[in-house]
Design a protein around this motif. Structure first.
Motif, mmCIF file in Angstrom:
data_model
loop_
_atom_site.group_PDB
_atom_site.id
_atom_site.type_symbol
_atom_site.label_atom_id
_atom_site.label_comp_id
_atom_site.label_asym_id
_atom_site.label_seq_id
_atom_site.Cartn_x
_atom_site.Cartn_y
_atom_site.Cartn_z
ATOM 1 N N ASN A 2 34.600 30.412 8.524
ATOM 2 C CA ASN A 2 34.910 31.679 9.169
ATOM 3 C C ASN A 2 34.907 32.850 8.204
ATOM 4 O O ASN A 2 34.402 33.910 8.523
ATOM 5 N N THR A 3 35.472 32.678 7.033
ATOM 6 C CA THR A 3 35.614 33.813 6.134
ATOM 7 C C THR A 3 34.411 33.937 5.215
ATOM 8 O O THR A 3 33.665 32.985 4.994
ATOM 9 N N VAL A 4 34.249 35.114 4.679
ATOM 10 C CA VAL A 4 33.164 35.362 3.733
ATOM 11 C C VAL A 4 33.338 34.486 2.494
ATOM 12 O O VAL A 4 32.368 33.947 1.961
ATOM 13 N N GLU A 5 34.583 34.316 2.074
ATOM 14 C CA GLU A 5 34.849 33.489 0.900
ATOM 15 C C GLU A 5 34.411 32.038 1.134
ATOM 16 O O GLU A 5 33.874 31.389 0.238
ATOM 17 N N GLN A 6 34.641 31.514 2.324
ATOM 18 C CA GLN A 6 34.194 30.163 2.650
ATOM 19 C C GLN A 6 32.664 30.084 2.648
ATOM 20 O O GLN A 6 32.084 29.100 2.195
ATOM 21 N N LYS A 7 32.031 31.133 3.144
ATOM 22 C CA LYS A 7 30.568 31.174 3.149
ATOM 23 C C LYS A 7 30.024 31.250 1.728
ATOM 24 O O LYS A 7 29.006 30.632 1.419
ATOM 25 N N VAL A 8 30.699 31.999 0.860
ATOM 26 C CA VAL A 8 30.281 32.076 -0.538
ATOM 27 C C VAL A 8 30.379 30.693 -1.184
ATOM 28 O O VAL A 8 29.466 30.271 -1.898
ATOM 29 N N LEU A 9 31.462 29.974 -0.936
ATOM 30 C CA LEU A 9 31.605 28.623 -1.483
ATOM 31 C C LEU A 9 30.499 27.696 -0.982
ATOM 32 O O LEU A 9 29.946 26.894 -1.744
ATOM 33 N N SER A 10 30.177 27.825 0.279
ATOM 34 C CA SER A 10 29.092 27.010 0.831
ATOM 35 C C SER A 10 27.751 27.381 0.190
ATOM 36 O O SER A 10 26.944 26.503 -0.131
ATOM 37 N N ALA A 11 27.513 28.658 0.005
ATOM 38 C CA ALA A 11 26.268 29.110 -0.641
ATOM 39 C C ALA A 11 26.203 28.628 -2.088
ATOM 40 O O ALA A 11 25.137 28.202 -2.555
ATOM 41 N N GLN A 12 27.335 28.670 -2.789
ATOM 42 C CA GLN A 12 27.364 28.179 -4.165
ATOM 43 C C GLN A 12 27.037 26.690 -4.212
ATOM 44 O O GLN A 12 26.273 26.236 -5.062
ATOM 45 N N TRP A 13 27.601 25.925 -3.300
ATOM 46 C CA TRP A 13 27.325 24.491 -3.232
ATOM 47 C C TRP A 13 25.849 24.252 -2.929
ATOM 48 O O TRP A 13 25.215 23.392 -3.546
ATOM 49 N N ASN A 14 25.289 25.029 -2.017
ATOM 50 C CA ASN A 14 23.882 24.876 -1.670
ATOM 51 C C ASN A 14 22.983 25.248 -2.852
ATOM 52 O O ASN A 14 21.961 24.597 -3.084
ATOM 53 N N LEU A 15 23.367 26.260 -3.612
ATOM 54 C CA LEU A 15 22.593 26.625 -4.805
ATOM 55 C C LEU A 15 22.597 25.473 -5.813
ATOM 56 O O LEU A 15 21.565 25.168 -6.417
ATOM 57 N N GLU A 16 23.734 24.825 -5.986
ATOM 58 C CA GLU A 16 23.805 23.676 -6.889
ATOM 59 C C GLU A 16 22.845 22.580 -6.449
ATOM 60 O O GLU A 16 22.208 21.936 -7.277
ATOM 61 N N ASP A 119 23.807 37.884 -2.267
ATOM 62 C CA ASP A 119 23.171 37.528 -3.542
ATOM 63 C C ASP A 119 23.102 36.014 -3.707
ATOM 64 O O ASP A 119 22.081 35.460 -4.122
ATOM 65 N N TRP A 120 24.202 35.320 -3.376
ATOM 66 C CA TRP A 120 24.197 33.862 -3.457
ATOM 67 C C TRP A 120 23.127 33.274 -2.539
ATOM 68 O O TRP A 120 22.401 32.358 -2.918
ATOM 69 N N LEU A 121 23.021 33.796 -1.342
ATOM 70 C CA LEU A 121 22.041 33.267 -0.384
ATOM 71 C C LEU A 121 20.608 33.558 -0.833
ATOM 72 O O LEU A 121 19.722 32.717 -0.647
ATOM 73 N N TYR A 122 20.378 34.722 -1.413
ATOM 74 C CA TYR A 122 19.051 35.005 -1.977
ATOM 75 C C TYR A 122 18.731 34.017 -3.106
ATOM 76 O O TYR A 122 17.599 33.563 -3.245
ATOM 77 N N GLN A 123 19.750 33.697 -3.893
ATOM 78 C CA GLN A 123 19.546 32.732 -4.973
ATOM 79 C C GLN A 123 19.201 31.345 -4.423
ATOM 80 O O GLN A 123 18.341 30.646 -4.961
ATOM 81 N N VAL A 124 19.868 30.948 -3.369
ATOM 82 C CA VAL A 124 19.575 29.658 -2.734
ATOM 83 C C VAL A 124 18.119 29.645 -2.277
ATOM 84 O O VAL A 124 17.368 28.702 -2.563
ATOM 85 N N HIS A 125 17.710 30.688 -1.590
ATOM 86 C CA HIS A 125 16.346 30.752 -1.059
ATOM 87 C C HIS A 125 15.324 30.788 -2.187
ATOM 88 O O HIS A 125 14.322 30.060 -2.155
#
Length: 162
Positions: A2-16, A119-125
């Motif tokens: 729900n929160t942006v912070e949770q989405k950032v954590l998910s994006a960070q995990w996906n980048l890894e 930025d995290w999502l752009y990095q994932v992509h």
């Protein structure tokens, strides 16, 4: 999520995960390069120790050399660093390094959670595209190297037997 912070954590995990796939392609290339260089050495030793080279041995040797060289070229293409980011990033090392340190710190401190998420999502992509390109080169290198091995076996056998 729900929160942006949770989405950032998910994006960070996906980048890894994406970075894992990038590193896996480079590990595979290490194996292929080692195999190719070993076949080159064996081929050279066989060719040098043979007094008379049969026409078929020369054909297989030439095919082997061409395919192993292609395998090494494709391997080099996989290992070629990708240093351009498609957008202005606060995370990508190339963009960060080109900035003045004070300007970078100020930009990062004033960035909103939404900007960081983007930025995290752009990095994932971007890293997913890099991983895809690297694995395409790995696939090509594998085909060339295994094709070279298929030529290597009869070339070395013909030179050892005759």
């Amino acid at each position: 999520m729900n929160t942006v912070e949770q989405k950032v954590l998910s994006a960070q995990w996906n980048l890894e995960r994406q970075l894992f796939w990038v590193s896996q392609s480079e590990i595979k290339i290490g194996v292929l390069v080692t195999m190719d260089l070993g076949m080159f050495a064996g081929l050279a030793a066989s060719f040098a120790s043979t007094k008379m080279h049969l026409p078929w041995a020369i054909v297989f040797t030439a095919g082997c050399i061409a395919l192993l060289m292609a395998g090494l070229l494709f391997s080099a293409m996989c290992l070629m660093p990708r240093v351009k980011a498609p957008h202005d990033s606060m995370l990508f090392f190339g963009k960060v390094a080109r900035r003045d340190a004070d300007a970078y710190v100020a930009q990062f401190k004033t960035a909103t959670a939404e900007q960081l998420l983007d930025d995290w999502l752009y990095q994932v992509h971007t890293n997913a595209k890099i991983a895809e390109a690297k694995h395409t080169w790995v696939r090509r290198a594998m085909f060339a190297s295994f094709g070279g091995a298929a030529c290597w076996l009869p070339a070395v056998w013909l030179m050892a037997e005759f």
